[in-house]
Write an enzyme that holds these catalytic residues in place. Structure first.
Site: not given
Length: 644
Positions: A180, A262
């Site tokens: 991320e 995710e």
């Protein structure tokens, strides 16, 4: 009727010529079409004897892939000392990644690995080792000192993983680069460091990584600022609205496969919050839309597991991390398809139904394994105690510094400092006038208890409102009235706790020293200097060596102390330790720190105690209670959550 092939039989028949390919708008594995039905399970959150059980349950739901992070802070707990299952750390039984990957393949599953160096994962410091803070390092950038440490670690880790690549006959089909990274974007302040990403890419290449490299972010939030589009496949992280994120992915990388790396199946808890759950029908609807799109998916989490020991992370919701840090609970149940203890939930059945609906590859799934049995052992009586002065007497490493310092800067653990637990600052021979004021400048990190001559004079924890008072991280330069009694030749002890470093945030929030280090300590107007300083780490070897336990006479006095109980069992079985009769501290089973409890805060009220941490015969449970103890320890067959 012919028997269906296993996953590996289907994808490796005739030999392996290629790995996972993203060269077209769908995935192929060894030149055969594949949709990835993946679930996250972190080996370091599940006892090793249960890896096979959890993986088999995942495969029985129709999943073909398991995804896992890899925590640098556990695999290199001290600078240059590594633990991959045999390194001697207290967590070594959770760290045998070679066995984990072999077991995944034996259970007919592929693997996606996310080795960091930063992993988030609601894990202590996002998986970064705390000893990085002993130097002024700009983590998650091309900073030369940071990359020196990353390179040393990756040159050990990546060759281990390289041997398990799919094209070499192993299970690993893809590697994530960073994690991320787009979320570090602060326009006008910081933009993700592309040179850093290229250095990580080169490290992978030099260490023999040939499988697909990818990054993951929320596409509508940060576009491609956190990736190298020419080298890495971009994937999406989200909870809702998959079409919006997938459409943006298509804009960013046309003619590439679409994947949710995710898809958040639930959420995690901080202390003093309500227990998080995700509506099952909403979960079903979103997963259905993901697979209908069509896209591959990794469900984060499929099994949450446990933040054993002191390894929970934390987050910031507002303001600076000094004021706004929210610490994650020991339980990482996540309201996932498999519970913290590996039990089936309604979400599990939904996953099984939807994969069966969309999967077109004719492969054989195993039967659904039986549920792991649970037991509520009889309550055990606490029989003995060590008080704070006795605990301090048994700490061998003591140092004197002019000022209070951060635990990370202690000259211990092969000069890697202290990572976890408590740190004690002690002054003797003090004259303390009536109603003297103790002032700790700036913020404590994260809490502090104040004792005078072994007596607790700071307020015992009673609820979340205490966070706004002396002894907690929210206020700066807290002041404590030390009472009406004048004291001569007094001993002052400040016991500070690291309650978990933040695992997520902008890069300046990754400078997170713990203890009393942000300013000086004053008694009225006098600055206190020359502190005897000592770590209280609760390492297994130290805890198991404790002697001199004494019977308990005063039960209703608030004081930090160690309490011991023993119990004898036949065949060990899973259970939950119910701490409802206690206040705040940690539970230790046979020397291993099971985790934290904070009963007045909620939502977690029980600690999952898996059978592999117990032993046939006598077991020893030790509780470090910071305030009011219970006289006994209870057990339950189920986990309990509520907010008082």
């Amino acid at each position: 009727m012919a028997t269906l092939p296993t996953l590996y039989e289907y994808y490796t028949a005739g030999g392996i010529s290629s790995g996972l390919s993203a060269s077209q708008n769908y995935f192929t594995l060894n030149n055969r079409n594949i949709t990835l039905y993946s679930g996250a399970m972190h080996y370091f959150r599940v006892p090793k004897p249960y890896w096979r059980d959890r993986l088999r349950k995942m495969r029985a739901a129709g999943l073909n892939t398991v995804e896992t992070y890899m925590p640098w802070n556990l695999h290199e707990p001290e600078i240059g000392n590594y633990d991959f299952g045999h390194g001697g750390s207290d967590m070594q039984e959770f760290l045998d990644i070679e066995t984990f990957l072999k077991t995944a393949q034996e259970e007919d599953m592929l693997a996606i690995v996310r080795p960091g160096p930063y992993i988030c994962a609601e894990w202590e410091y996002g998986g970064l080792p705390s000893w990085l803070q002993r130097e002024k390092i700009f983590v998650r950038t091309s900073d030369s000192t940071f990359m020196k440490h990353v390179t040393r670690y990756f040159n050990i880790l990546l060759p281990i993983l390289a041997a398990f690549q799919f094209t070499l006959g192993g299970p690993i089909i893809a590697f994530q680069v960073e994690n991320e990274y787009g979320n570090t974007e602060q326009p006008g302040v910081f933009m993700p460091d592309k040179a850093y990403l290229e250095q990580l890419r080169q490290l992978n290449i030099r260490n023999g990584i040939v499988e697909l490299l990818f990054t993951s972010d929320t596409p509508t939030g940060h576009g491609d600022v956190g990736t190298l589009p020419e080298y890495f496949l971009q994937t999406a992280n989200f909870a809702h609205n998959p079409e919006r994120e997938f459409d943006r992915l298509k804009q960013l990388q046309p003619n590439k496969p679409i994947m949710a790396m995710e898809f958040w199946t639930g959420w995690f808890d901080h202390w003093a919050e309500h227990h998080h759950t995700r509506d099952n029908r909403d979960f079903y609807n979103t997963l259905d839309r993901i697979l209908k799109y069509p896209a591959s998916v990794n469900m984060y989490m499929f099994l949450g597991g446990t933040n054993f020991g002191f390894l929970n992370g934390a987050n910031q919701e507002w303001g600076s991390w000094n004021e706004a840090i929210l610490h994650t609970t020991t339980s990482y149940d996540y309201d996932a398809p498999l519970s913290e203890a590996g039990d089936y939930t309604e979400k599990y059945d939904m996953v099984k139904e939807l994969i069966s609906k969309y999967n077109t590859v004719p492969i054989r799934n195993p039967p659904t394994p039986a549920t792991t049995p649970k037991i509520a052992y009889p309550n055990i009586q606490v029989t003995e105690r060590l008080e704070m002065d006795e605990i301090i007497d048994r700490i061998s490493e003591k140092f004197v510094f002019p000022e209070t310092i951060a635990m990370e800067n202690l000259p211990i653990n092969n000069n890697s400092g202290q990572s976890y637990g408590y740190i004690i600052y002690r002054k003797t021979g003090l004259h303390i006038p009536s109603h003297a004021k103790l002032k700790v400048e700036n913020h404590v990190c994260d809490t502090v208890m104040v004792l005078i001559d072994g007596v607790l004079v700071s307020k015992p924890l009673s609820g979340a409102s205490d966070f706004d008072g002396f002894g907690y991280w929210r206020i700066g330069s807290g002041i404590l009235d030390l009472g009406s009694e004048e004291k001569h030749n007094a001993t002052l002890e400040l016991v500070a706790e690291n309650w978990g470093r933040s695992n997520y945030g902008w890069l300046e929030q990754f400078w997170q020293l713990k203890g009393l280090h942000q300013g000086d300590v004053y008694l009225n107007e006098d600055k206190l200097e020359n502190w005897e300083t000592m770590p209280l780490e609760f390492k297994k070897k130290w805890t198991n060596s404790l002697t001199g336990w004494r019977a308990i006479s005063d039960w209703n006095v608030a004081k930090p102390a160690l309490y011991k109980a023993t119990f004898e069992i036949g065949e060990p079985m899973d259970t939950f330790v119910d701490m409802n009769m206690w206040t705040k501290g940690i539970v230790i089973i046979n020397g291993f720190v099971l985790g934290r409890y904070a009963t007045p805060l909620g939502p977690q009220q029980t600690l999952y105690l898996p059978a592999p941490l117990l032993q046939e015969g006598v077991n020893e449970m030790i509780v470090f209670e910071q305030f009011y103890p219970g006289k006994e320890i209870a057990f339950s067959t189920v986990s309990k959550f509520y907010t008082p």
